[in-house]
Write a protein that holds these residues in place. Structure first.
Motif, PDB file in Angstrom:
ATOM      1  N   PHE A  38      -2.710  10.779   5.786  1.00 21.65           N
ATOM      2  CA  PHE A  38      -3.749  10.465   6.542  1.00 21.65           C
ATOM      3  C   PHE A  38      -4.598   9.194   6.043  1.00 21.65           C
ATOM      4  CE2 PHE A  38      -5.152  13.739   3.745  1.00 21.65           C
ATOM      5  CZ  PHE A  38      -6.493  13.180   3.296  1.00 21.65           C
ATOM      6  N   CYS A  39      -4.444   8.974   4.439  1.00 16.26           N
ATOM      7  CA  CYS A  39      -5.324   7.624   4.140  1.00 16.26           C
ATOM      8  C   CYS A  39      -4.183   6.470   4.109  1.00 16.26           C
ATOM      9  CB  CYS A  39      -5.678   8.012   2.778  1.00 16.26           C
ATOM     10  SG  CYS A  39      -4.299   8.586   1.774  1.00 16.26           S
ATOM     11  N   THR A  40      -3.054   6.496   4.705  1.00 16.18           N
ATOM     12  CA  THR A  40      -2.376   5.201   4.749  1.00 16.18           C
ATOM     13  C   THR A  40      -2.247   4.900   6.320  1.00 16.18           C
ATOM     14  OG1 THR A  40      -0.320   6.417   5.304  1.00 16.18           O
ATOM     15  CG2 THR A  40      -0.984   6.017   2.971  1.00 16.18           C
ATOM     16  N   LYS A  41      -2.136   3.538   6.523  1.00 17.69           N
ATOM     17  CA  LYS A  41      -2.034   2.953   7.939  1.00 17.69           C
ATOM     18  C   LYS A  41      -0.927   3.366   8.467  1.00 17.69           C
ATOM     19  CE  LYS A  41      -5.007  -0.897   6.665  1.00 17.69           C
ATOM     20  NZ  LYS A  41      -5.124  -2.522   6.448  1.00 17.69           N
ATOM     21  N   GLN A  42       0.057   3.660   7.793  1.00 21.43           N
ATOM     22  CA  GLN A  42       1.608   3.997   8.474  1.00 21.43           C
ATOM     23  C   GLN A  42       1.330   5.268   9.289  1.00 21.43           C
ATOM     24  OE1 GLN A  42       1.424   3.294   4.957  1.00 21.43           O
ATOM     25  NE2 GLN A  42       2.969   1.702   4.856  1.00 21.43           N
ATOM     26  N   VAL A  43       0.507   6.140   9.063  1.00 16.02           N
ATOM     27  CA  VAL A  43       0.220   7.244   9.789  1.00 16.02           C
ATOM     28  C   VAL A  43       0.197   7.050  11.158  1.00 16.02           C
ATOM     29  CG1 VAL A  43      -2.010   7.872   9.616  1.00 16.02           C
ATOM     30  CG2 VAL A  43      -0.269   9.835   9.626  1.00 16.02           C
ATOM     31  N   SER A  73      -3.332  -1.511  -1.749  1.00 19.76           N
ATOM     32  CA  SER A  73      -2.282  -2.262  -0.957  1.00 19.76           C
ATOM     33  C   SER A  73      -2.714  -2.374   0.449  1.00 19.76           C
ATOM     34  CB  SER A  73      -1.053  -1.375  -1.011  1.00 19.76           C
ATOM     35  OG  SER A  73      -0.995  -0.367  -0.131  1.00 19.76           O
ATOM     36  N   VAL A  74      -2.223  -3.140   1.190  1.00 15.18           N
ATOM     37  CA  VAL A  74      -2.633  -3.387   2.784  1.00 15.18           C
ATOM     38  C   VAL A  74      -2.348  -2.420   3.687  1.00 15.18           C
ATOM     39  CG1 VAL A  74      -2.402  -6.188   2.249  1.00 15.18           C
ATOM     40  CG2 VAL A  74      -0.474  -4.582   3.426  1.00 15.18           C
ATOM     41  N   ASP A  75      -1.444  -1.389   3.088  1.00 17.88           N
ATOM     42  CA  ASP A  75      -1.060  -0.199   3.957  1.00 17.88           C
ATOM     43  C   ASP A  75      -1.913   1.138   3.639  1.00 17.88           C
ATOM     44  OD1 ASP A  75       0.906  -1.643   5.099  1.00 17.88           O
ATOM     45  OD2 ASP A  75       2.284  -1.169   3.418  1.00 17.88           O
ATOM     46  N   MET A  76      -2.829   0.830   2.596  1.00 19.66           N
ATOM     47  CA  MET A  76      -3.784   2.011   2.602  1.00 19.66           C
ATOM     48  C   MET A  76      -5.160   1.936   3.133  1.00 19.66           C
ATOM     49  SD  MET A  76      -3.845   4.685   0.474  1.00 19.66           S
ATOM     50  CE  MET A  76      -3.077   4.419  -1.372  1.00 19.66           C
ATOM     51  N   GLN A  77      -5.507   2.949   3.629  1.00 14.68           N
ATOM     52  CA  GLN A  77      -7.006   2.962   4.461  1.00 14.68           C
ATOM     53  C   GLN A  77      -7.981   3.598   3.535  1.00 14.68           C
ATOM     54  OE1 GLN A  77      -6.667   3.656   8.732  1.00 14.68           O
ATOM     55  NE2 GLN A  77      -5.445   5.150   8.009  1.00 14.68           N
ATOM     56  N   TRP A  78      -9.108   3.106   3.678  1.00 11.60           N
ATOM     57  CA  TRP A  78     -10.296   3.709   3.003  1.00 11.60           C
ATOM     58  C   TRP A  78     -10.486   3.794   1.547  1.00 11.60           C
ATOM     59  CZ3 TRP A  78      -8.130   7.891   6.769  1.00 11.60           C
ATOM     60  CH2 TRP A  78      -8.487   7.384   8.086  1.00 11.60           C
ATOM     61  N   ASN A  79      -9.935   2.712   1.100  1.00  4.46           N
ATOM     62  CA  ASN A  79      -9.918   2.562  -0.264  1.00  4.46           C
ATOM     63  C   ASN A  79      -9.621   3.758  -1.168  1.00  4.46           C
ATOM     64  OD1 ASN A  79     -10.689  -0.282  -0.393  1.00  4.46           O
ATOM     65  ND2 ASN A  79     -13.017   0.758   0.420  1.00  4.46           N
ATOM     66  N   ALA A  80      -8.466   4.514  -0.945  1.00 11.17           N
ATOM     67  CA  ALA A  80      -7.980   5.516  -1.637  1.00 11.17           C
ATOM     68  C   ALA A  80      -7.800   4.977  -3.036  1.00 11.17           C
ATOM     69  CB  ALA A  80      -6.814   6.219  -1.143  1.00 11.17           C
ATOM     70  N   ASN A  81      -8.058   5.724  -4.160  1.00 11.03           N
ATOM     71  CA  ASN A  81      -7.949   5.370  -5.390  1.00 11.03           C
ATOM     72  C   ASN A  81      -6.552   6.079  -6.071  1.00 11.03           C
ATOM     73  OD1 ASN A  81      -8.811   7.860  -5.935  1.00 11.03           O
ATOM     74  ND2 ASN A  81     -10.640   7.249  -6.980  1.00 11.03           N
ATOM     75  N   PHE A  82      -5.763   6.298  -5.296  1.00 13.41           N
ATOM     76  CA  PHE A  82      -4.660   7.217  -5.866  1.00 13.41           C
ATOM     77  C   PHE A  82      -3.320   6.880  -4.904  1.00 13.41           C
ATOM     78  CE2 PHE A  82      -7.380   9.674  -2.824  1.00 13.41           C
ATOM     79  CZ  PHE A  82      -6.348  10.064  -1.922  1.00 13.41           C
ATOM     80  N   PRO A  83      -2.251   6.812  -5.666  1.00 12.96           N
ATOM     81  CA  PRO A  83      -0.939   6.552  -4.760  1.00 12.96           C
ATOM     82  C   PRO A  83      -0.686   7.587  -3.928  1.00 12.96           C
ATOM     83  CG  PRO A  83      -0.498   6.884  -7.207  1.00 12.96           C
ATOM     84  CD  PRO A  83      -1.741   6.977  -6.954  1.00 12.96           C
ATOM     85  N   VAL A  84      -0.209   7.300  -2.883  1.00 10.65           N
ATOM     86  CA  VAL A  84       0.457   8.095  -1.691  1.00 10.65           C
ATOM     87  C   VAL A  84       2.015   8.098  -1.942  1.00 10.65           C
ATOM     88  CG1 VAL A  84       0.287   8.919   0.533  1.00 10.65           C
ATOM     89  CG2 VAL A  84      -1.717   8.067  -0.327  1.00 10.65           C
TER      90      VAL A  84
END
Length: 191
Positions: free
Chosen positions: A76-81, A125-136
């Motif tokens: 949910f915290c990525t733009k790909q979703v 990365s440009v694919d992350m939303q909301w400044n998640a500070n962990f890799p997905v």
């Protein structure tokens, strides 16, 4: 929170949290026939996440915890979703708050599926939303045909899954397809 589909767990030095995003479209989507209340569930789950932070000394900051992960079907915290489709753009305020709350937990990684491909979305990365500070880590690939595979390591596969390997030195995610082809998707050194 006992009996819910969201919970925390501890296995040795590993602490984890499982979050349940519910369905990937609005509750009113015709696909669900008016029988789901994912929004209500997500609101309860937000309270659970806040409670975990209040009890951090018993949870992710407990003595002996060295590695922290989250598990969520949807990344949910990525733009790909959303795949840039309005019908998948749901609960942005709730998922944004979840990301902020998970950031406080100092996660080493979040493991996800849902997208039918393998990959890692890094913080910043440009694919992350909301400044998640962990890799997905998106770790499940199911392909309609052998030509639709997006991962060069598994070209020609119909399915590829992933497994988490944790030892005193590293957190690693390995992938394997139905032919036995292996690949390392993610590695993070443990402190």
């Amino acid at each position: 929170w006992r009996g819910e589909t969201w919970f925390t767990f501890r296995i040795g030095k590993l602490w984890g949290i499982v979050v349940d995003c519910g369905e990937d479209k609005r509750d009113t989507d015709p696909e669900y026939g008016g029988v789901v209340d994912c929004r209500g569930m997500r609101l309860k789950e937000t309270e659970f996440l806040r409670d975990v932070i209040r009890r951090q000394e018993e949870e992710y900051n407990a003595p002996g915890v060295k590695t922290r992960i989250a598990i969520s079907h949807m990344p949910f915290c990525t733009k790909q979703v959303t795949m840039n489709l309005e019908k998948f753009t749901i609960e942005t305020e709730i998922f944004q708050e979840w990301t902020v709350l998970l950031n406080e937990m100092k996660l080493d990684a979040m493991l996800c599926g849902h997208m039918h491909w393998l990959g890692v979305v890094e913080p910043g990365s440009v694919d992350m939303q909301w400044n998640a500070n962990f890799p997905v880590i998106i770790g499940a690939g199911v392909y309609k045909d052998r030509q639709s595979c997006r991962n060069k390591e598994h070209l020609g596969a119909k399915y590829a899954g992933s497994g988490l390997i944790l030892n005193d030195h590293e957190l690693r995610v390995e992938t394997v397809d139905e032919r036995g082809q292996h690949n390392t998707l993610f590695v993070k050194k443990c402190e």
